[in-house]
Motif scaffolding. Structure first.
Motif, PDB file in Angstrom:
ATOM      1  N   GLY A 222       0.925  -1.481   0.007  1.00  0.00           N
ATOM      2  CA  GLY A 222       0.094  -0.525  -0.093  1.00  0.00           C
ATOM      3  C   GLY A 222       0.595   1.531   0.078  1.00  0.00           C
ATOM      4  O   GLY A 222       1.634   1.255   0.570  1.00  0.00           O
ATOM      5  N   PRO A 223       0.625   2.645  -0.011  1.00  0.00           N
ATOM      6  CA  PRO A 223       1.160   3.994  -0.475  1.00  0.00           C
ATOM      7  C   PRO A 223       0.937   3.899   1.627  1.00  0.00           C
ATOM      8  O   PRO A 223      -0.836   4.278   1.449  1.00  0.00           O
ATOM      9  N   LEU A 224       1.871   4.965   1.525  1.00  0.00           N
ATOM     10  CA  LEU A 224       1.355   5.851   2.225  1.00  0.00           C
ATOM     11  C   LEU A 224      -0.134   6.979   2.848  1.00  0.00           C
ATOM     12  O   LEU A 224      -0.481   7.758   1.705  1.00  0.00           O
ATOM     13  N   PRO A 225      -0.624   7.404   3.654  1.00  0.00           N
ATOM     14  CA  PRO A 225      -1.908   8.233   3.010  1.00  0.00           C
ATOM     15  C   PRO A 225      -0.623  10.206   3.458  1.00  0.00           C
ATOM     16  O   PRO A 225       0.706   9.542   3.600  1.00  0.00           O
ATOM     17  N   VAL A 226      -1.133  10.555   2.747  1.00  0.00           N
ATOM     18  CA  VAL A 226      -0.648  12.150   2.108  1.00  0.00           C
ATOM     19  C   VAL A 226      -1.598  12.808   3.124  1.00  0.00           C
ATOM     20  O   VAL A 226      -3.014  13.077   2.088  1.00  0.00           O
ATOM     21  N   PRO A 227      -0.942  13.358   3.828  1.00  0.00           N
ATOM     22  CA  PRO A 227       0.623  14.072   4.537  1.00  0.00           C
ATOM     23  C   PRO A 227       0.844  12.811   5.340  1.00  0.00           C
ATOM     24  O   PRO A 227      -0.022  11.737   5.867  1.00  0.00           O
ATOM     25  N   ALA A 228       2.297  12.380   4.713  1.00  0.00           N
ATOM     26  CA  ALA A 228       2.568  10.882   6.278  1.00  0.00           C
ATOM     27  C   ALA A 228       1.928  11.056   7.394  1.00  0.00           C
ATOM     28  O   ALA A 228       1.759  11.829   7.600  1.00  0.00           O
ATOM     29  N   PRO A 229       1.539  10.572   8.458  1.00  0.00           N
ATOM     30  CA  PRO A 229       1.882  10.679   9.532  1.00  0.00           C
ATOM     31  C   PRO A 229       2.932  11.001  10.223  1.00  0.00           C
ATOM     32  O   PRO A 229       4.101  10.994   9.821  1.00  0.00           O
ATOM     33  N   THR A 230       2.517  11.887  11.530  1.00  0.00           N
ATOM     34  CA  THR A 230       3.602  12.954  11.355  1.00  0.00           C
ATOM     35  C   THR A 230       4.412  12.135  12.960  1.00  0.00           C
ATOM     36  O   THR A 230       3.742  10.810  13.536  1.00  0.00           O
ATOM     37  N   SER A 231       5.257  12.219  12.974  1.00  0.00           N
ATOM     38  CA  SER A 231       5.900  11.176  13.925  1.00  0.00           C
ATOM     39  C   SER A 231       5.591  10.432  15.511  1.00  0.00           C
ATOM     40  O   SER A 231       5.419  11.800  16.145  1.00  0.00           O
ATOM     41  N   ALA A 232       5.010   9.374  15.438  1.00  0.00           N
ATOM     42  CA  ALA A 232       4.473   9.264  16.978  1.00  0.00           C
ATOM     43  C   ALA A 232       5.597   8.168  17.820  1.00  0.00           C
ATOM     44  O   ALA A 232       6.855   7.784  17.800  1.00  0.00           O
TER      45      ALA A 232
END
Length: 318
Positions: A222-232
Motif C-alpha cells: 500500500g501507499p502511505l497516506p498524504v500527508p504521511a503520519p507525523t512521528s508518533a
C-alpha cells in the motif's frame, strides 16, 4: 497519548489447546496487579478472526503509529522507507520475502525465511536473477535486507496481502491474495518456481547443504497516506513470545511470558503506581484488548479491590 507509556504484547494468548493448557498453570502476578489498576479502553481494542490477513498486533501497532489499519493493507513497506528518510512519493510499495515453499501431498508450507541462511551476498545474487521477471510486470525490486526486499508497483495500491507472520509454517494456499486482483502475482509465483527449480543458484545451495529457495511472499502493501503520519512515539513491542507461539512450543511460550511479566510488565506497573499514564495492549490471534490509566468511580475501585480483573479471565477473549 504522546505522554503515555504504551506496552503492546503480541501473541499474548492463543485458542490452541496446548496454549490453553499452558495458561492454566501460568502465574503472572505483575500483569494481574496491573490489570487491577487499569480500565478497559474500548477505543483501542478491536476484534477479528484468525483468518484476517493482518494479525491483531499489527493492526494495533498501525493505529498507534497513525497508519491505515485496513485488513491486509497496512503500508508497512512504504512506512519503512519513510522511516529511513526516503521519499514515498505517494507510490505503492510492498515487502517481498524470498522463501521456500515445502510441498507435500496436501500442504504447501512456507518455511521460516530466517532458517534459510541467506546472507547479503546470496540475497543480492538472487535479487539479480529474479528482478528482470518482476520488471516485465512493472514491479521494481530493491534490496533491503537478506530476507526482505522492497518492491514498487501500482499493483500494490489496493492489494490486500497476508502478513508474513500469518502464513509462517502454514499452508500458503489459505493466505494467497485474491486471484482476480493478483493475477500477476499468481503467475509470477509459478514462473519463479519453474525458474528456480533447476537454477544454478539452488544447485550451489543444495551442494552446501542449504535449503533451496523456490518462491516469495508479498506483504505490507500500500501507499502511505498524504500527508504521511507525523512521528508518533512508538509503543514498546516485545517479541519474546513470537517464536514459541508460531512453533507452538507452549512450554517455551509460558517461560517467555514469565520473563515478560518480571520485566516489561513489572516496569509498566511501577510507572502506573508512580502516576505515569500507561496503556497496555494485549493481542491474541483474533482480538486486541486494551487497558489504560483512567479515572475510576468509587464503585469501580471497590470492584477492583474485591474482584480484580485477572489475565486468566481475559485469555479466551483474545
Amino acid at each position: 497519548m504522546s505522554d503515555t507509556t504504551h506496552l503492546l504484547i503480541p501473541y499474548a494468548a492463543s485458542a490452541s489447546p496446548g496454549c490453553q493448557q499452558a495458561l492454566q498453570g501460568l502465574a503472572l502476578p505483575h500483569l494481574d496487579r496491573l490489570l487491577a489498576r487499569l480500565s478497559p479502553h474500548p477505543a483501542q481494542s478491536d476484534s477479528g478472526e484468525e483468518t484476517t490477513f493482518s494479525a491483531p498486533h499489527e493492526r494495533a501497532l498501525a493505529r498507534a503509529l497513525g497508519l491505515p489499519a485496513q485488513d491486509g493493507r497496512i503500508p508497512w513497506a512504504a512506512w519503512h522507507r519513510h522511516q529511513q528518510g526516503q521519499p514515498a512519493d505517494g507510490a505503492a510499495w510492498a515487502f517481498v520475502t524470498p522463501c521456500q515453499w515445502q510441498v507435500s501431498t496436501d500442504h504447501v508450507t512456507l518455511r521460516d525465511p530466517e532458517h534459510l541462511a541467506l546472507d547479503e551476498a546470496a540475497s543480492r545474487a538472487l535479487l539479480a536473477i529474479v528482478s528482470p521477471w518482476f520488471a516485465e510486470d512493472g514491479i521494481t525490486l530493491h534490496y533491503d535486507q537478506p530476507t526482505r526486499w522492497l518492491a514498487r508497483s501500482p499493483l500494490f495500491a489496493l492489494l490486500a496481502t497476508a502478513s508474513l507472520e500469518r502464513v509462517l509454517l502454514r499452508d500458503v494456499r489459505a493466505w494467497m491474495p485474491d486471484a482476480r486482483e493478483a493475477r500477476t502475482l499468481h503467475r509470477l509465483h509459478s514462473e519463479m518456481q519453474m525458474l528456480l527449480y533447476t537454477h544454478a543458484f539452488n544447485d550451489e545451495r543444495t551442494a552446501r547443504g542449504l535449503p533451496v529457495i523456490n518462491s516469495f511472499w508479498v506483504h505490507g502493501t500500500g501507499p502511505l497516506p498524504v500527508p504521511a503520519p507525523t512521528s508518533a512515539t512508538a509503543p514498546t513491542v516485545p517479541t519474546t513470545l513470537r517464536g514459541a507461539a508460531l512453533n507452538e512450543d507452549w512450554r517455551a511460550w509460558a517461560a517467555a511470558w514469565t520473563a515478560l511479566d518480571a520485566g516489561p510488565v513489572a516496569d509498566l506497573l511501577r510507572k502506573a503506581e508512580g502516576g505515569t499514564p500507561v496503556l497496555l495492549t494485549l493481542c491474541g490471534e483474533r482480538n486486541t484488548l486494551a487497558f489504560h490509566t483512567a479515572p475510576r468511580t468509587l464503585a469501580q475501585r471497590f470492584q477492583s479491590l474485591f474482584r480484580p480483573q485477572r489475565f486468566a479471565e481475559l485469555r479466551e477473549k483474545l
